[in-house]
Motif scaffolding. Structure first.
Motif, PDB file in Angstrom:
ATOM      1  N   VAL A  89      41.464  30.477  40.438  1.00 40.84           N
ATOM      2  CA  VAL A  89      41.832  31.839  40.038  1.00 40.84           C
ATOM      3  C   VAL A  89      41.969  32.737  41.261  1.00 40.84           C
ATOM      4  N   SER A  90      40.974  32.711  42.152  1.00 41.32           N
ATOM      5  CA  SER A  90      41.053  33.558  43.342  1.00 41.32           C
ATOM      6  C   SER A  90      42.195  33.142  44.251  1.00 41.32           C
ATOM      7  N   TRP A 120      38.344  39.512  41.571  1.00 42.38           N
ATOM      8  CA  TRP A 120      37.800  38.469  40.703  1.00 42.38           C
ATOM      9  C   TRP A 120      36.287  38.614  40.535  1.00 42.38           C
ATOM     10  N   ILE A 160      36.422  27.556  37.659  1.00 45.19           N
ATOM     11  CA  ILE A 160      37.687  28.308  37.684  1.00 45.19           C
ATOM     12  C   ILE A 160      37.761  29.300  38.833  1.00 45.19           C
ATOM     13  N   THR A 161      36.666  29.542  39.551  1.00 46.62           N
ATOM     14  CA  THR A 161      36.679  30.594  40.569  1.00 46.62           C
ATOM     15  C   THR A 161      37.682  30.306  41.681  1.00 46.62           C
ATOM     16  N   ALA A 199      45.137  31.659  43.336  1.00 45.69           N
ATOM     17  CA  ALA A 199      46.404  32.085  42.735  1.00 45.69           C
ATOM     18  C   ALA A 199      46.576  33.600  42.835  1.00 45.69           C
ATOM     19  N   LEU A 200      45.501  34.350  42.603  1.00 37.31           N
ATOM     20  CA  LEU A 200      45.587  35.801  42.697  1.00 37.31           C
ATOM     21  C   LEU A 200      45.898  36.242  44.118  1.00 37.31           C
TER      22      LEU A 200
END
Length: 499
Positions: A482-483, A153, A478-479, A485-486
């Motif tokens: 997003v991180s 990310w 969003i960081t 979920a990834l």
């Protein structure tokens, strides 16, 4: 009649040679862009070899070597994205060249990470997800997934020219992988609440401190009738305050807990501050000789404290944010039974070196891109404003590192830049002191700038760029999801393939 054979004229030959030359130039340009990624790949390979020397004969060595490679990759991304906040203000103010800033930051990042980085590593490696409640095998794969997700990310964000928080990325990734592996019970929600609150408050605190420092600089120096005399008096004091605070932090960070009472630490800081004041005073007096009584002359006098504050911030960043790379690696090392005798969260020296060197390598290879964004494109900076940004960020990060809180240096530094910019907007329009100063200068024909610039000039010189403000806030928001979920997806893939 048969057609005549084609004759290669000199003009046609020149055109063909020009085409070959253009192709060669394009190839060189493409190859230059591949140099930095190639050197980064070499560093990752050397990281694996370096880790292998320590663990080659131990159980779980392959997992540790793979984790070391991911930690080196993560550290490079931290250097490329996060360290830029340390020196961006100084470069934007033209107090340092890009090369000087990169060298200073690289040196002090390594020193901060290796000397004072252990406390925050414990928070990342064992306090977010309780290592006691998680099986050792699962803990290793959780941290592997977190490292890979956060690094990917941040790499994407750097490519998109967005200064995101590496602390957000790794904490969100650890939570996402941990919940995916063992559910929500092992997550330490109290620690998470503390960290989350610091994410919200740290940019506000950094901005307020930076604005307060800029107010003092304007009141005590810039809007005085004799600017140079005021600077000769107050610049050594600013240097002394910085040095004293930094030494007090070093004593607290390096000494055993409770060894020095707070009063003793304060006395040590005051003593170092006095010594620094005595050392800085003759240097400032020598620099002030022959300077005109103008704002532009103050830039010369603020160059010394600005360089010092940038070095201090780099040290503090190395102490705080090295945990984002080596915290998960430390947990993997201990889960494999290869760590030191200090218990979970006490990283071996070779683990700290991977993070420290990786941050410096990433900064040198990929850092200049975001340095320009932070230093030049948010608001207009000069050495006085840049000093306020750097010093306020350093103080906030140092206190957070001492308390063991993995705050975001990106939030603090960018919050300080915005704090300076928004304060300038307010001060320019409403300060009675500034208005009175401008009227005095206008009456004496010494005014350097018009009293009421037009709206376009005001936006260019004073206002914060709102487009960058909204973009950066969106990236911050969003960081974490997003991180997280990834990391959850990567954990399930690893679990399916290797477990």
């Amino acid at each position: 009649m048969p057609p005549r054979p084609a004759v290669l004229t000199k003009r046609t030959l020149d055109k063909d040679l020009d085409k070959i030359t253009h192709v060669e130039d394009v190839a060189k340009h493409v190859l230059r862009r591949l140099v930095a990624p190639g050197l980064g790949l070499i560093f990752v390979g050397l990281t694996m070899l370096f880790a292998g020397v320590y663990v080659f004969d131990r159980p779980g060595a392959m997992l540790v070597v793979a984790a070391a490679a991911l930690a080196g990759y993560m550290a490079m991304n931290i250097g490329a994205n996060d360290v830029t906040n340390n020196v961006g203000a100084a470069v934007g103010a033209r107090a340092m060249t890009m090369g000087q800033a990169l060298v200073i930051a690289a040196i002090f990042e390594v020193l901060g990470a290796t000397i004072a980085g252990g406390e925050v590593v414990k928070t990342i490696s064992s306090n977010i997800v309780d290592a006691v409640q998680v099986p050792q095998v699962a803990l290793g794969w959780i941290m592997m997934a977190a490292l890979m997700a956060a690094a990917l990310w941040i790499n994407l964000a750097t490519w998109m020219n967005a200064p995101v928080s590496t602390t957000h990325a790794i904490v969100g990734a650890v939570i996402g992988a941990g919940i995916s592996a063992v559910g929500t019970e092992p997550v330490n929600w109290r620690v998470m609440l503390e960290i989350t609150s610091s994410w919200i408050t740290s940019p506000l605190i950094g901005g307020l401190i930076a604005a307060g420092l800029l107010y003092l600089v304007k009141t005590l120096i810039i809007y005085r009738d004799d600017k140079i005399a005021a600077a000769r008096l107050w610049v050594p004091v600013l240097v002394a305050a910085m040095a004293g605070a930094f030494m007090a932090y070093m004593v607290l960070q390096l000494s055993p807990p409770g060894r020095f009472p707070p009063f003793t630490v304060i006395l040590i800081g005051i003593g170092i501050g006095l010594v620094s004041w005595l050392a800085a005073r003759p240097l400032v007096l020598a620099q002030a000789q022959g300077l005109e009584n103008r704002n532009s002359s103050l830039r010369v006098l603020f160059r010394l404290p600005l360089i010092g504050s940038a070095a201090l911030l780099s040290f503090a960043h190395g102490a705080n944010d090295v945990s984002n790379a080596v915290g998960p690696l430390s947990a993997i090392v201990h889960s494999a039974g290869i760590g030191s005798d200090g218990g979970v969260g006490h990283p071996p020296l070779w683990v700290m070196l991977i993070g420290a060197l990786g941050i410096s390598v990433g900064l040198l290879l990929f850092g200049p891109r975001l340095i320009r964004l932070v230093g030049e494109e948010i608001t207009k900076l000069n050495p006085m404003r840049a000093y306020c940004v750097a010093l306020s960020t350093a103080f906030t990060v140092i206190v957070a590192s001492w308390l063991g809180l993995p705050v975001s240096t990106t939030h603090i530094a960018v919050g300080a830049v915005f704090g300076v910019g928004f304060f300038r907007e307010w001060y320019t329009r409403r300060s009675k002191r500034r208005i009175a100063y401008i009227r005095r200068k206008a009456d004496s024909w010494e005014l350097d700038e018009p009293e009421e610039p037009n709206i376009h000039e005001r936006r260019r010189r004073y206002l914060v760029r709102r487009s960058h403000f909204m973009t950066i806030i969106a990236a911050w928001i969003i960081t974490v999801p997003v991180s997280g979920a990834l990391a959850a997806m990567i954990y399930w893939v690893m679990f399916a393939l290797f477990v």
